[in-house]
Write a protein that holds these residues in place. Structure first.
Motif, short mmCIF file in Angstrom:
data_model
loop_
_atom_site.label_atom_id
_atom_site.label_comp_id
_atom_site.label_asym_id
_atom_site.label_seq_id
_atom_site.Cartn_x
_atom_site.Cartn_y
_atom_site.Cartn_z
N LEU A 43 64.71 100.49 -66.76
CA LEU A 43 65.85 101.40 -66.61
C LEU A 43 65.39 102.86 -66.65
O LEU A 43 65.88 103.70 -65.89
CB LEU A 43 66.87 101.14 -67.72
CG LEU A 43 67.62 99.80 -67.66
CD1 LEU A 43 68.48 99.62 -68.90
CD2 LEU A 43 68.48 99.71 -66.40
N ASP A 65 67.40 94.68 -62.18
CA ASP A 65 68.76 94.59 -62.75
C ASP A 65 69.54 93.42 -62.16
O ASP A 65 70.76 93.40 -62.21
CB ASP A 65 69.52 95.90 -62.53
CG ASP A 65 69.66 96.22 -61.05
OD1 ASP A 65 68.98 95.60 -60.23
OD2 ASP A 65 70.46 97.13 -60.72
N VAL A 80 74.67 99.61 -66.65
CA VAL A 80 74.43 98.17 -66.49
C VAL A 80 75.44 97.41 -67.36
O VAL A 80 75.98 97.98 -68.32
CB VAL A 80 72.99 97.78 -66.89
CG1 VAL A 80 72.00 98.40 -65.93
CG2 VAL A 80 72.68 98.20 -68.32
N LYS A 90 62.94 95.72 -70.30
CA LYS A 90 64.17 96.12 -69.61
C LYS A 90 64.41 97.62 -69.78
O LYS A 90 64.82 98.31 -68.84
CB LYS A 90 65.37 95.34 -70.17
CG LYS A 90 65.36 93.84 -69.82
CD LYS A 90 66.48 93.13 -70.57
CE LYS A 90 66.50 91.64 -70.26
NZ LYS A 90 67.12 91.35 -68.96
N TYR A 130 73.46 92.82 -70.20
CA TYR A 130 72.20 92.97 -69.45
C TYR A 130 70.98 92.64 -70.31
O TYR A 130 70.02 92.04 -69.85
CB TYR A 130 72.10 94.39 -68.92
CG TYR A 130 70.77 94.74 -68.30
CD1 TYR A 130 70.40 94.25 -67.05
CD2 TYR A 130 69.87 95.56 -68.98
CE1 TYR A 130 69.18 94.56 -66.49
CE2 TYR A 130 68.64 95.89 -68.42
CZ TYR A 130 68.31 95.38 -67.17
OH TYR A 130 67.09 95.70 -66.63
#
Length: 445
Positions: free
Chosen positions: A211, A270, A258, A207, A262
């Motif tokens: 990002l 996302d 976010v 993740k 998340y």
């Protein structure tokens, strides 16, 4: 950006292709398979030294043939943004040219050298497999767009290092190769829709990398310091070797915009599982004929996943059938032949109809279910349709569910049995008229 008529003929006069330019008959953003081939070239040029696609030229004989379809520059940019999750700056020019007494349209697409590494966050596949592999850099070599080799990685690494005083490690590029060998996009979608999630350092790093790759404000050192990572451990967090504190997770959420949860829920990019949005789950539950059985469903994620999978398979079957050529002999049962695709078996329902009547019926279906044909590409298989379906946005996903699903019956094992309007209409040779208004579908014969 060098994009003008003079540049076009300067490259054409070279009489050969080069790592800095390529001859193309046309730009194609449909079907997806053609666009992915184009996108591979755009990624490769941007990761190398930039370059041009010279349009309206036969790529073998290098003769002027003209383009048959002009692509809008804004539409191309939007397609790149939608597919990659970020933009690549390009410049596109079309112009008229008189050649042998005929006016032809020619074009030039310029892709500048990028100051960052441009990659696809997911596999982009065609009928023969991956056209663009996820998280692997493409470069120009020997007039072709190819995967980077060892020498290319060294060059790309040097380019990245020049962007900052921070000492980037070779792991920055090696991690991309590791990501390629992780779960396929189809497997990730399966677990994503199921809603299963366990917080691990590997999942956190996945993740975090997504990002990072999809923001343009900070290099890795700057982002790491904003989050509160120690300078000597920044790479460890990005590679899944270090576990973050809750404070660091909250900082990332704030910096990258976010939700705070998340990092503790299943996502692709996302996006949370589409069925977790109330308006989508309502659209599905409304189609269940024995709603009392839904109360006893043990795993909602698996239930909604199975319905969306059945819908995707049905859409694939419908598109392939309604756009296919009518076989000469529809009295035989093609389902008995392993060489026939599954949609051919639908023709068995029309053994007593003429070819003209079948084509008229198919035209009716194309009109009534035009939204399916508008959204989904005929070259997409069920996996690709499912991927497209869950990223359409809540409004279009709801529309596909409401217009396509006739009813859902939950059997004794808790499994959904899904009937689709268009397949039922084909099986019953039924002409229906439909109107869609405010999340409601009205059907009349």
């Amino acid at each position: 950006m060098v994009v003008n008529r003079e540049k076009f003929f300067e490259l054409l006069d070279q009489g050969r292709e080069d790592n800095s330019w390529d001859f193309k008959r046309d730009l194609k953003i449909k079907p997806n398979e053609s666009f992915y081939q184009l996108l591979k070239d755009i990624l490769a040029f941007s990761n190398t030294e930039g370059g041009h696609l010279v349009l309206g030229v036969d790529d073998k004989e290098h003769e002027l043939i003209g383009v048959t379809n002009q692509v809008d520059e804004a539409e191309l940019g939007s397609k790149i943004q939608t597919t990659l999750g970020y933009s690549i700056n390009t410049k596109l020019l079309y112009f008229k040219h008189d050649c042998d007494g005929e006016t032809k349209t020619l074009g030039l697409l310029y892709i500048p050298k990028s100051h960052q590494l441009n990659l696809s966050p997911k596999d982009l596949t065609g009928q023969k497999g991956a056209i663009v592999q996820a998280n692997i850099p493409y470069v120009r070599r020997n007039t072709q767009s190819v995967l980077a080799d060892k020498d290319d990685y060294e060059r790309l690494l040097n380019r990245i290092q020049k962007q900052t005083n921070y000492e980037f490690k070779k792991r920055d590029l090696e991690i991309l190769i590791r990501n390629r060998d992780m779960l396929s996009i189809e497997s990730r979608i399966y677990y994503y829709l199921t809603g299963d999630f366990k917080f691990t350092t590997n999942e956190f790093s996945h993740k975090l990398n997504w990002l990072y790759y999809n923001q343009r404000h900070y290099n890795k050192l700057e982002l790491g310091r904003l989050i509160g990572f120690e300078d000597n451990k920044i790479d460890d967090y990005f590679e899944g070797k270090a576990s973050p504190t809750l404070e660091q997770i909250l900082r990332i959420s704030l910096v990258c915009g976010v939700p705070a949860d998340y990092f503790f829920r299943p996502t692709i990019n996302d996006k949370y599982p589409i069925w977790q949005y109330p308006v989508v789950s309502y659209s599905i539950i409304d189609k269940i004929t024995n709603k009392d059985s839904f109360m006893f469903i043990e795993h909602e994620g698996e239930f909604f996943r199975d319905i969306l999978w059945e819908l995707s398979k049905g859409i694939s079957l419908f598109i392939n059938w309604v756009l296919s050529e009518i076989p000469k002999d529809i009295s035989s049962n093609p389902s008995d032949n392993d060489f026939f695709p599954p949609f051919m078996s639908l023709y068995a329902n029309f053994h007593d109809w003429s070819v003209e009547k079948i084509e008229e019926f198919k035209e009716h279906l194309r009109f009534q279910h035009y939204k399916i044909l508008e959204i989904f590409d005929s070259s997409e298989n069920a996996d690709e349709i499912l991927s497209t379906l869950i990223f359409l946005g809540k409004d279009l996903t709801c529309r596909m569910i409401i217009e396509s699903i006739k009813e859902i019956y939950i059997n004794q094992n808790g499994k959904p049995q899904v009937k689709l309007h268009f397949l039922e209409e084909i099986k019953n040779k039924q002409y229906n008229q439909r109107a869609y208004r405010n999340l409601k579908l009205e059907i009349s014969e």
